[in-house]
Design a protein around this motif. Structure first.
Motif, PDB file in Angstrom:
ATOM      1  N   ILE A  95       0.859  -1.186   0.000  1.00 26.27           N
ATOM      2  CA  ILE A  95       0.000   0.000   0.000  1.00 26.27           C
ATOM      3  C   ILE A  95       0.893   1.232   0.000  1.00 26.27           C
ATOM      4  O   ILE A  95       1.879   1.286   0.739  1.00 26.27           O
ATOM      5  N   CYS A 114       5.264   3.952   1.576  1.00 24.65           N
ATOM      6  CA  CYS A 114       4.713   2.645   1.236  1.00 24.65           C
ATOM      7  C   CYS A 114       5.001   1.640   2.342  1.00 24.65           C
ATOM      8  O   CYS A 114       6.016   1.731   3.037  1.00 24.65           O
ATOM      9  N   ARG A 203      -4.671   3.503   4.840  1.00 23.46           N
ATOM     10  CA  ARG A 203      -5.178   3.295   3.488  1.00 23.46           C
ATOM     11  C   ARG A 203      -6.665   3.638   3.491  1.00 23.46           C
ATOM     12  O   ARG A 203      -7.364   3.439   4.485  1.00 23.46           O
ATOM     13  N   HIS A 319      -7.993  -4.194  -0.141  1.00 20.67           N
ATOM     14  CA  HIS A 319      -7.248  -3.158  -0.840  1.00 20.67           C
ATOM     15  C   HIS A 319      -6.762  -3.675  -2.184  1.00 20.67           C
ATOM     16  O   HIS A 319      -6.715  -4.884  -2.432  1.00 20.67           O
ATOM     17  N   ASN A 321      -3.871  -2.875  -5.664  1.00 24.70           N
ATOM     18  CA  ASN A 321      -2.719  -2.162  -6.218  1.00 24.70           C
ATOM     19  C   ASN A 321      -2.510  -2.624  -7.652  1.00 24.70           C
ATOM     20  O   ASN A 321      -3.346  -3.328  -8.228  1.00 24.70           O
TER      21      ASN A 321
END
Length: 359
Positions: A95, A114, A203, A319, A321
């Motif tokens: 994240i 990150c 996040r 989440h 990415n």
């Protein structure tokens, strides 16, 4: 012109009955913008994936900060407000958040941090964008663009319809955003959200979207390095027929999609058409390439010097990415893959994906 005529003209302008010509500088949206794919810890990141409103002869540069931290310098575009977004590019459950941004001299600094799920700071490649807009704007009536930077209050806000952007706190780390005037007759647009926190790992994501004819109502939730809800700052951008930085012409090559049915193996075109926009009339498609892996194809708009952002959707702490850098060839941009996670395990989850080039 008589005084009465001037008054009547002013009323007509206010009601939208008369359009006022603006100079290119006045009509420009945004005032300043930049994006980059940061694939090096220090120096100049990929020239194939950085662009901005700076003059020729300048490049984005980066330097390392603390653990997992990268300081991104966008040249010659310093501004006081705006919003920033970042997306990790990694094969793992990483994240990236924006810690802060500020002008330093003529340059705009964006600090990105990150970490992997669970909290360990780490340096991984990421995409990052920053932009700032102020009225007036120009563009066809079907378009809309707005953003909010919130951190205990609205820090920065823009609304192309001149409506009020409002934020309500619904619970711990749970926020409702009303973007008045940016409504649409049918469901349309794309959304990006990124955590902004200089004190803790965080996040944020979109957990609900209720588009209306008058207002776009969006709910944001934020979590800590594991899955505990927490108050945090964040940036939110809503785009409708505009690119992620608010521009409408140029560029002529951009698109976005809402992969709202991640269990669909595809290829499928998310519906209605308003959530699957392609500026050149192509049909964006999404397909599965494995559990929690979604390949997104943007036809007709794929050109070099381009950019991608991803935001997870759903009322859960999961989440998303980017698994790797996207590919552009023959006018087609292929994002392989959007990668979503439950903790450290890949899972099929909904997401928003935004693509733009400088073409």
């Amino acid at each position: 012109m008589t005084r009465l005529s001037r008054i009547l003209l002013a009323v007509a302008i206010a009601l939208g009955l008369v359009q006022v010509a603006t100079s290119p500088a006045q009509a420009a949206v945004p005032n300043r913008w930049g994006y980059a794919y940061v694939n090096v810890p220090v120096g100049v990141p990929s020239l194939a994936h950085q662009a901005g409103s700076w003059p020729g002869g300048f490049n984005v540069s980066v330097t390392p900060g603390g653990a997992g931290e990268t300081i991104v310098r966008f040249p010659q575009i310093a501004g006081p407000g705006g919003v920033a977004h970042a997306t990790a590019v990694s094969t793992g459950p990483h994240i990236c958040q924006v810690a802060k941004w500020m002008p330093i001299g003529p340059d705009q600094i964006v600090v990105v941090r990150c970490h992997q799920f669970g909290g360990a700071p780490t340096t991984v490649p990421f995409t990052v964008t920053w932009s700032e807009s102020t009225p007036p704007m120009a563009g066809p009536g079907t378009q809309g663009f707005g953003y909010v930077h919130y951190n205990g209050g609205i820090i920065a806000s823009y609304n192309s319809a001149f409506g009020a952007n409002l934020v309500s706190v619904l619970g711990v780390g749970w926020y409702k955003v009303d973007m008045n005037g940016l409504g649409s007759a049918a469901v349309a647009g794309g959304i990006q959200v990124t955590a902004q926190n200089d004190l803790a790992q965080a996040r944020c994501k979109v957990v609900n979207w209720a588009p209306g004819a008058v207002v776009q109502q969006i709910e944001v939730r934020c979590f800590n390095a594991v899955n505990t809800p927490m108050h945090s700052g964040w940036s939110l951008t809503y785009q409708r027929e505009r690119n992620i930085n608010g521009r409408w012409v140029p560029p002529k090559a951009f698109g976005y999609t809402f992969d709202h049915t991640p269990a669909n193996p595809g290829p499928y075109a998310p519906a209605p058409a308003g959530v699957n926009y392609n500026s050149q009339g192509g049909v964006n498609t999404v397909r599965s390439t494995g559990l929690g892996l979604r390949m997104v194809t943007f036809p007709l708009v794929g050109y070099a010097i381009d950019h991608v952002q991803v935001t997870a959707y759903g009322n859960n702490p999961d989440h998303c990415n980017l698994q790797s850098i996207w590919n552009t060839m023959g006018g087609v941009a292929t994002v392989r893959n959007v990668q979503c996670w439950t903790n450290v395990t890949r899972a099929d989850r909904a997401s928003f994906v935004s693509y733009t080039s400088t073409q």
